[in-house]
Design an enzyme around this catalytic site. Sequence first.
Site, PDB file in Angstrom:
ATOM      1  N   PRO A 187      85.547 -17.637 -16.112  1.00  0.00           N
ATOM      2  CG  PRO A 187      84.975 -19.772 -15.413  1.00  0.00           C
ATOM      3  CD  PRO A 187      84.437 -18.589 -16.139  1.00  0.00           C
ATOM      4  CG  ASN A 188      90.382 -20.118 -14.085  1.00  0.00           C
ATOM      5  OD1 ASN A 188      90.725 -19.780 -12.954  1.00  0.00           O
ATOM      6  ND2 ASN A 188      89.647 -21.202 -14.309  1.00  0.00           N
ATOM      7  NE  ARG A 242     100.337 -18.430 -12.450  1.00  0.00           N
ATOM      8  CZ  ARG A 242     100.835 -17.282 -11.983  1.00  0.00           C
ATOM      9  NH1 ARG A 242     101.329 -16.401 -12.818  1.00  0.00           N
ATOM     10  NH2 ARG A 242     100.820 -17.015 -10.692  1.00  0.00           N
ATOM     11  CE1 TYR A 301      93.088 -20.789 -23.053  1.00  0.00           C
ATOM     12  CE2 TYR A 301      94.547 -21.361 -21.237  1.00  0.00           C
ATOM     13  CZ  TYR A 301      93.424 -21.608 -21.986  1.00  0.00           C
ATOM     14  OH  TYR A 301      92.625 -22.681 -21.682  1.00  0.00           O
ATOM     15  CG  ASN A 318      86.519 -17.025 -23.811  1.00  0.00           C
ATOM     16  OD1 ASN A 318      86.027 -18.093 -23.428  1.00  0.00           O
ATOM     17  ND2 ASN A 318      87.805 -16.888 -24.083  1.00  0.00           N
ATOM     18  CB  ALA A 328      85.640 -24.046 -17.597  1.00  0.00           C
ATOM     19  CD  GLU A 345      80.750 -20.548 -28.132  1.00  0.00           C
ATOM     20  OE1 GLU A 345      79.710 -20.717 -28.834  1.00  0.00           O
ATOM     21  OE2 GLU A 345      81.307 -21.475 -27.534  1.00  0.00           O
ATOM     22  CG  HIS A 393      85.979 -20.856 -27.210  1.00  0.00           C
ATOM     23  ND1 HIS A 393      85.742 -20.815 -25.865  1.00  0.00           N
ATOM     24  CD2 HIS A 393      84.798 -21.113 -27.810  1.00  0.00           C
ATOM     25  CE1 HIS A 393      84.460 -21.061 -25.650  1.00  0.00           C
ATOM     26  NE2 HIS A 393      83.864 -21.235 -26.813  1.00  0.00           N
ATOM     27  NE  ARG A 418      92.900 -26.660 -24.758  1.00  0.00           N
ATOM     28  CZ  ARG A 418      92.760 -25.763 -23.784  1.00  0.00           C
ATOM     29  NH1 ARG A 418      92.119 -24.614 -24.027  1.00  0.00           N
ATOM     30  NH2 ARG A 418      93.234 -25.996 -22.584  1.00  0.00           N
TER      31      ARG A 418
HETATM   32  O1  CA2 Z   1      90.109 -21.133 -25.397  1.00  0.00           O
HETATM   33  C1  CA2 Z   1      89.360 -20.469 -24.659  1.00  0.00           C
HETATM   34  O2  CA2 Z   1      89.214 -19.254 -24.754  1.00  0.00           O
HETATM   35  C2  CA2 Z   1      88.640 -21.180 -23.504  1.00  0.00           C
HETATM   36  O3  CA2 Z   1      87.354 -20.590 -23.390  1.00  0.00           O
HETATM   37  C3  CA2 Z   1      89.461 -20.913 -22.270  1.00  0.00           C
HETATM   38  C4  CA2 Z   1      88.945 -21.655 -21.030  1.00  0.00           C
HETATM   39  C5  CA2 Z   1      88.731 -23.128 -21.335  1.00  0.00           C
HETATM   40  O4  CA2 Z   1      88.150 -23.771 -20.206  1.00  0.00           O
HETATM   41  C6  CA2 Z   1      87.844 -23.333 -22.547  1.00  0.00           C
HETATM   42  O5  CA2 Z   1      87.731 -24.711 -22.790  1.00  0.00           O
HETATM   43  C7  CA2 Z   1      88.458 -22.656 -23.758  1.00  0.00           C
HETATM   44  C8  CA2 Z   1      89.956 -21.532 -19.895  1.00  0.00           C
HETATM   45  C9  CA2 Z   1      90.298 -20.125 -19.551  1.00  0.00           C
HETATM   46  C10 CA2 Z   1      91.529 -20.145 -18.736  1.00  0.00           C
HETATM   47  O6  CA2 Z   1      92.213 -18.946 -18.982  1.00  0.00           O
HETATM   48  C11 CA2 Z   1      93.518 -18.885 -18.613  1.00  0.00           C
HETATM   49  C12 CA2 Z   1      94.253 -17.893 -19.194  1.00  0.00           C
HETATM   50  C13 CA2 Z   1      95.590 -17.779 -18.882  1.00  0.00           C
HETATM   51  C14 CA2 Z   1      96.160 -18.636 -17.960  1.00  0.00           C
HETATM   52  C15 CA2 Z   1      95.402 -19.625 -17.370  1.00  0.00           C
HETATM   53  C16 CA2 Z   1      94.065 -19.737 -17.686  1.00  0.00           C
END
Ligand code: CA2
Length: 145
Positions: A11-12, A19, A24, A75, A78, A99, A101, A108
């Site tokens: 997700p996201n 964003r 990221y 990846n 969340a 995996e 991230h 974090r």
């Molecule tokens: O660091 C990572 O790759 C995470 O898997 C990213 C997840 C987060 O919940 C994990 O704890 C760590 C969040 C992905 C959100 O992706 C976005 C990318 C760009 C803008 C907003 C959100």
Amino acid sequence: MSKTVYILNGPNLNLLGKRQPEIYGYDTLEDVAANCAKVAEEFGITSKLMQSNHEGQIIDWIHEAREKAQGIIINPGAFTHTSVAILDALNAYEGVVFEVHISNVHKRESFRHHSYVSLRAEGVMAGFGVEGYALAMRRMGSLLK
Ligand code: CA2
């Protein structure tokens, strides 16, 4: 026939490059797909990147990988920290699992420090930005060749 690696994103992650670049970065998922495909090609491997905001869809792709892919780079976003269901699906998969991230989850919030998927993954990349995907693909290439 050439081997296939699925690159699954939770997700996201469709917002990558659009964003929160301070966390990221500026690369998009399309850039990640292109970078991984380039590395995969060096090893004669086909890569396929997918993203979904839905847990069930990710589980369906892991099931599909049982027949179609020799490796998974995942990846789970969340879902990393919440999903026993994704862990169960990966436990039913026999290929190599890495995996990834983008951020260093250990730097974090404490709720990001635990990963269900790490109980199954052969290796974990965290904090290498989007380059972590290509690095994981390089290792996948040497394991699958
Ligand atoms: O660091 C990572 O790759 C995470 O898997 C990213 C997840 C987060 O919940 C994990 O704890 C760590 C969040 C992905 C959100 O992706 C976005 C990318 C760009 C803008 C907003 C959100």
